[in-house]
Design a protein around this motif. Sequence first.
Motif, PDB file in Angstrom:
ATOM      1  N   PHE A 302       0.820  -1.213   0.000  1.00 20.89           N
ATOM      2  CA  PHE A 302       0.000   0.000   0.000  1.00 20.89           C
ATOM      3  C   PHE A 302       0.855   1.264   0.000  1.00 20.89           C
ATOM      4  N   PHE A 303       1.925   1.292   0.783  1.00 24.29           N
ATOM      5  CA  PHE A 303       2.780   2.480   0.896  1.00 24.29           C
ATOM      6  C   PHE A 303       4.146   2.308   0.237  1.00 24.29           C
ATOM      7  N   GLY A 304       4.470   1.110  -0.209  1.00 27.76           N
ATOM      8  CA  GLY A 304       5.771   0.901  -0.835  1.00 27.76           C
ATOM      9  C   GLY A 304       6.808   0.384   0.151  1.00 27.76           C
ATOM     10  N   LYS A 305       8.073   0.395  -0.281  1.00 24.18           N
ATOM     11  CA  LYS A 305       9.172  -0.162   0.500  1.00 24.18           C
ATOM     12  C   LYS A 305       9.393   0.627   1.788  1.00 24.18           C
ATOM     13  N   ALA A 306       9.860  -0.072   2.828  1.00 22.36           N
ATOM     14  CA  ALA A 306      10.168   0.557   4.105  1.00 22.36           C
ATOM     15  C   ALA A 306      11.554   0.136   4.554  1.00 22.36           C
ATOM     16  N   ASN A 307      12.172   0.953   5.411  1.00 19.67           N
ATOM     17  CA  ASN A 307      13.526   0.634   5.876  1.00 19.67           C
ATOM     18  C   ASN A 307      13.495  -0.155   7.182  1.00 19.67           C
ATOM     19  N   THR A 308      12.323  -0.690   7.525  1.00 20.49           N
ATOM     20  CA  THR A 308      12.187  -1.487   8.742  1.00 20.49           C
ATOM     21  C   THR A 308      11.205  -2.614   8.491  1.00 20.49           C
ATOM     22  N   SER A 309      11.376  -3.689   9.203  1.00 20.83           N
ATOM     23  CA  SER A 309      10.428  -4.802   9.113  1.00 20.83           C
ATOM     24  C   SER A 309       9.530  -4.870  10.340  1.00 20.83           C
ATOM     25  N   SER A 346       9.398  32.923  16.321  1.00 15.22           N
ATOM     26  CA  SER A 346      10.414  31.892  16.126  1.00 15.22           C
ATOM     27  C   SER A 346       9.718  30.541  16.025  1.00 15.22           C
ATOM     28  N   TYR A 347      10.286  29.626  15.229  1.00 15.36           N
ATOM     29  CA  TYR A 347       9.648  28.339  15.003  1.00 15.36           C
ATOM     30  C   TYR A 347      10.683  27.230  14.987  1.00 15.36           C
ATOM     31  N   SER A 348      10.193  26.036  15.247  1.00 13.45           N
ATOM     32  CA  SER A 348      10.980  24.814  15.115  1.00 13.45           C
ATOM     33  C   SER A 348      10.051  23.737  14.582  1.00 13.45           C
ATOM     34  N   TYR A 349      10.494  23.046  13.531  1.00 13.96           N
ATOM     35  CA  TYR A 349       9.694  21.987  12.908  1.00 13.96           C
ATOM     36  C   TYR A 349      10.609  20.830  12.551  1.00 13.96           C
ATOM     37  N   GLY A 350      10.149  19.614  12.770  1.00 19.48           N
ATOM     38  CA  GLY A 350      10.935  18.483  12.297  1.00 19.48           C
ATOM     39  C   GLY A 350      10.862  17.276  13.193  1.00 19.48           C
ATOM     40  N   TYR A 351      12.004  16.578  13.290  1.00 18.62           N
ATOM     41  CA  TYR A 351      12.062  15.250  13.874  1.00 18.62           C
ATOM     42  C   TYR A 351      13.241  15.169  14.834  1.00 18.62           C
ATOM     43  N   GLU A 352      13.154  14.277  15.819  1.00 16.55           N
ATOM     44  CA  GLU A 352      14.232  14.126  16.788  1.00 16.55           C
ATOM     45  C   GLU A 352      15.502  13.602  16.125  1.00 16.55           C
ATOM     46  N   TYR A 353      15.351  12.789  15.122  1.00 19.77           N
ATOM     47  CA  TYR A 353      16.496  12.215  14.420  1.00 19.77           C
ATOM     48  C   TYR A 353      16.052  11.859  13.004  1.00 19.77           C
ATOM     49  N   LEU A 354      16.993  11.477  12.152  1.00 21.89           N
ATOM     50  CA  LEU A 354      16.667  11.065  10.798  1.00 21.89           C
ATOM     51  C   LEU A 354      15.909   9.740  10.851  1.00 21.89           C
ATOM     52  N   GLN A 355      14.683   9.750  10.300  1.00 22.82           N
ATOM     53  CA  GLN A 355      13.823   8.579  10.398  1.00 22.82           C
ATOM     54  C   GLN A 355      14.251   7.457   9.448  1.00 22.82           C
ATOM     55  N   ASN A 356      14.870   7.819   8.323  1.00 24.62           N
ATOM     56  CA  ASN A 356      15.180   6.836   7.285  1.00 24.62           C
ATOM     57  C   ASN A 356      16.560   7.158   6.722  1.00 24.62           C
ATOM     58  N   ASN A 357      17.515   6.300   6.958  1.00 22.67           N
ATOM     59  CA  ASN A 357      18.900   6.561   6.550  1.00 22.67           C
ATOM     60  C   ASN A 357      19.203   6.121   5.121  1.00 22.67           C
ATOM     61  N   THR A 358      18.205   5.632   4.386  1.00 23.24           N
ATOM     62  CA  THR A 358      18.462   5.070   3.057  1.00 23.24           C
ATOM     63  C   THR A 358      17.992   5.978   1.923  1.00 23.24           C
ATOM     64  N   VAL A 359      17.484   7.171   2.219  1.00 18.20           N
ATOM     65  CA  VAL A 359      16.862   7.985   1.171  1.00 18.20           C
ATOM     66  C   VAL A 359      17.566   9.322   0.934  1.00 18.20           C
ATOM     67  N   SER A 439       9.349   6.102   7.751  1.00 16.01           N
ATOM     68  CA  SER A 439      10.003   4.800   7.587  1.00 16.01           C
ATOM     69  C   SER A 439       9.744   4.221   6.205  1.00 16.01           C
ATOM     70  N   TYR A 440       8.704   4.706   5.519  1.00 14.67           N
ATOM     71  CA  TYR A 440       8.449   4.308   4.133  1.00 14.67           C
ATOM     72  C   TYR A 440       9.291   5.173   3.196  1.00 14.67           C
ATOM     73  N   ASP A 441      10.046   4.544   2.314  1.00 18.51           N
ATOM     74  CA  ASP A 441      11.026   5.245   1.480  1.00 18.51           C
ATOM     75  C   ASP A 441      10.408   6.333   0.617  1.00 18.51           C
ATOM     76  N   ASP A 442       9.215   6.087   0.078  1.00 19.82           N
ATOM     77  CA  ASP A 442       8.623   7.024  -0.873  1.00 19.82           C
ATOM     78  C   ASP A 442       8.069   8.286  -0.216  1.00 19.82           C
ATOM     79  N   TYR A 443       8.090   8.352   1.100  1.00 15.71           N
ATOM     80  CA  TYR A 443       7.503   9.503   1.810  1.00 15.71           C
ATOM     81  C   TYR A 443       8.564  10.310   2.549  1.00 15.71           C
TER      82      TYR A 443
END
Length: 642
Positions: A302-309, A346-359, A439-443
């Motif tokens: 449904f969402f394509g390849k993911a970097n986790t199982s 002032s703003y901050s947007y994002g993630y605690e760490y890189l969610q997907n290291n393969t993209v 975690s899904y590569d295409d997103y």
Amino acid sequence: MSVQVFFAQIRSIDKGLGRGRGGFNQSTDSLPENEIKVKLSGKTKYTDYKIISHKNDTTIVDTTLTIQKEYKFNFLRKDNFELLAFHNQGQTFNNLAYDFTTISRFPDIGFSSKFFNYSAIEDVKYYQVPTPTTEIMYRTGLEQGQVLDAFFTANFSKRFNVAIGYKGIRSLGKYRRSLASSGNFRVSFHYERPKGQYAIRGHIANQDFLNQESGGLTATSLQAFLNDDPNFSKNRERMDVNLNDAENNLDAKRIYFEHTFKLLSSKDTTNQKDFSNLKLGHAFTRDSKSYRFKQSTVTTDFFGKANTSGGINNKTDYLLYNNQLFLDFNSKYVLGKFRVKTELSSYSYGYEYLQNNTVGITKNKLKGDAVSFGADWNGRVGNFHVNASGSLTPGSGRLSGNYISGEAFYKKDSVLTVKGRLGISNKSPNFNYLLHQSSYDDYNWENNFEQVGTRTLGGDINSKWGNASLDISNISNYTYFDENGKPKQYSGDVNYLKAKVSKEFTFGKFALDNTLMYQKVANGEEVFRVPEFVTRNTLYYTDEWFKGKPLLVQIGATFKYFSKYKANAYNPLLAEFTIQNDTEIGYPTVDLFFNARVRRTRIYFKADNISSFVLDKNYFSAPNYPYRDFVIRFGVVWNWFI
């Protein structure tokens, strides 16, 4: 002790803003016969029960039963004529039309499908009441569900009011994985010194919106729905869906307050000095939001390849701080009230760490700050009013841009209001267009999109003979999600026209309320889709029953239709709608209702989509997401004044 009568009817107190349908009746002799009578002692008047908006427009508590109340009896508490609901209340909406007359000045977190039930700063109300006041709204849901919206407000003194409210929704839904659960908690207050030397108002809002996500029906179940397979017609929960363990959630917390210090005042409003009613003010906002998408197992088909199982738990955070300093004054040179303001954001947007290291994503956060300058003007000469607002955020950062809005209107009592409006906005797209990780590569993406430019020109005519509105919008660098869920910017301009007319005809105790909307996309129709025609027609009967007229009833049917168009598809991972080119949606629905009012209680019975018994099973909210089948709803709205 003297006794007066409280006739509860919502009307706009004339503040020069022209948003009401006429002023208050000053004599009880002129009130309509169907008004509610509530005995209040002492010097209390019905106009003392005030509801004050963020812009200081003032109305009063409303206990009437009108056709507009029927349209607003939903979990949004708004008329959703321009929206196409999903089958379960608490789910999102597809758009039948768009409104570009009010645009936020700064980009937001995105994930826009989660924000239909969100209460922004402008949605929070403040109150001024002589006695404690309460309202409760209850409405049944689908399969073990209900909506409860309640607020309580009281003045601890004439100048200090506190209000507390909560709206909660939990509804299981008819189809698998369609549970909706949300809560909107808010506390508001305002205080003013005896002579207005100092005033403060503010609120705290805590909101969360959880939805199980099905991904729509599978191909086999979709065909069974279209064929009206008797094995599933009364057991929708037996139909297979694309996702069996996905959910998304939006959490939002906000603190807001605004306070003013009066430096100079004048009681003479006819012979104003050069400057009067000079106020220094400060407003503070802390706005935090987080969006989370969760799955216990990966769904690659449904969402394509993911970097986790294993399981997926992707979270996006957003935080905005805004401090505004402003100076208000009246002057004969500006024919009204003027405000100059400056803001630090002032703003901050994002993630605690890189969610997907393969993209190949290089950053996990976007940060920045900006300084803005602006002014507001509210002027009036006789029956002619002008409201204007402008803001400029210089620089090249993601908060940079400009915003100008203005309206001029002529108001003649409750007979006629003619309004013209203009809006110009340039700002960055929402942050989820610029950076998104999954975690899904295409997103996964990071983009440096151009600013979106929006220009609107329109007007309204509201009169006792009917209402009409026209808006023409031009959008450059229109930003959207394509068929694959990728963010894109349209290379040309989108030109969009929306015209709406409404008129009610009465025949004794019967009435026919009509609203017709016509839309045309002259350029950009490949990325901007709306139906050409939308109509809503309600035939209803109103009467007072039984001796002494204790019961007011309203019985009727509502027909709604929108022409076929390629409605946007829903993506549950992004919580956004995407372009699709395969499915056209457009159909009529008929709803029946029986509403009643007993004293200060309004009772609602509604049979949704009774037309499903005779029409083909082609009613959808989005591709693969069927609209609701026939269902009976019940609810009440109850006000009381201690």
